[in-house]
Design a protein around this motif. Sequence first.
Motif: not given
Length: 315
Positions: A148-152, A167-168, A197-200, A211-217
């Motif tokens: 689920p990691y969204a950074g890449f 993830l850890k 994307t802020w780190m998960l 999983c908490l996601h926060f991002e700008a787009f």
Amino acid sequence: MAPGGSTYKEVLESHSTVTDYDIAMTKADTNLTPAKTTAGLGGKKGISSPNGVHELLECPVCTSLMYPPIYQCPSGHTLCSNCKSRVHNCCPTCRHELGDIRCLALEKVAESLELPCRYQSLGCHDIFPYYSKLKHEQQCRFHPYNCPYAGFECSVTGDIPTLVEHLKGDHKVDMHDGCTFNHRYVKSNPQEVENATWMLTVFNCFGKQFCLHFEAFQLGTAPVYMAFLRFMGDDNEAKKFSYSLEVGGNSRKLIWQGVPRSIRDSHRKVRDSQDGLIIQRNLALYFSGGDRQELKLRVTGRIWKESELWKDNGC
């Protein structure tokens, strides 16, 4: 931090701790040996799959199992419909022109076969008629989850315990126990953040992971920030939980309440569906106070089970 990322700060204030995070710029098995068991859900009596028949049903180009329409050349060589166009209608075995000859006999033989689920080694012990197997595997509860990691883009798959360790260990994601959270997202120049994307962050709550996601787009032409929660499990389990997110400042606030989406839905799918707390950039800067040139956005949240809500209401 993902390669090519830019460093921003996220301050986690839950449990009286303060943690700095990075932010990453967003970039955009088969074991078919028949099991000697009774037919599972949706199964029926049929012929088991001897190796010879099984090999006949493998496409010589992609090596996947073939499903109707199965094509053959005048010499009897077969291949799947997807690969027919890839080989420009030329038989990959004898180089004869393929035409549109269907191998109806092989399609009929496939009807009488039963095969185990490809995720048998992961715990699914059902067997299925040949033409039902593919649909089952798309919905099988033992189907591995995507990271689920969204950074890449990350190609790792596995069950939930495997992904938690991944993830850890590989993404250095912080794990926090508890069903409430309080985050500050900080950026000195928010105009630089267009697709980020802020780190998960992962929360252990009710014996499950969220999983908490926060991002700008960009949403159309408007720059926005978005926060949302995903559940590490299937959709039917995710629906047992609810969550709320709150952001505010200057005596104003926005509140979002919803159901976490399963990680079966990709990060991009959830984001593009706008299923979460969306804050316009101007409003985010207003919430940040000061001269409105620096992002200091506080997001708080809570996760609960619906049954717990009923108890709180005296039901």
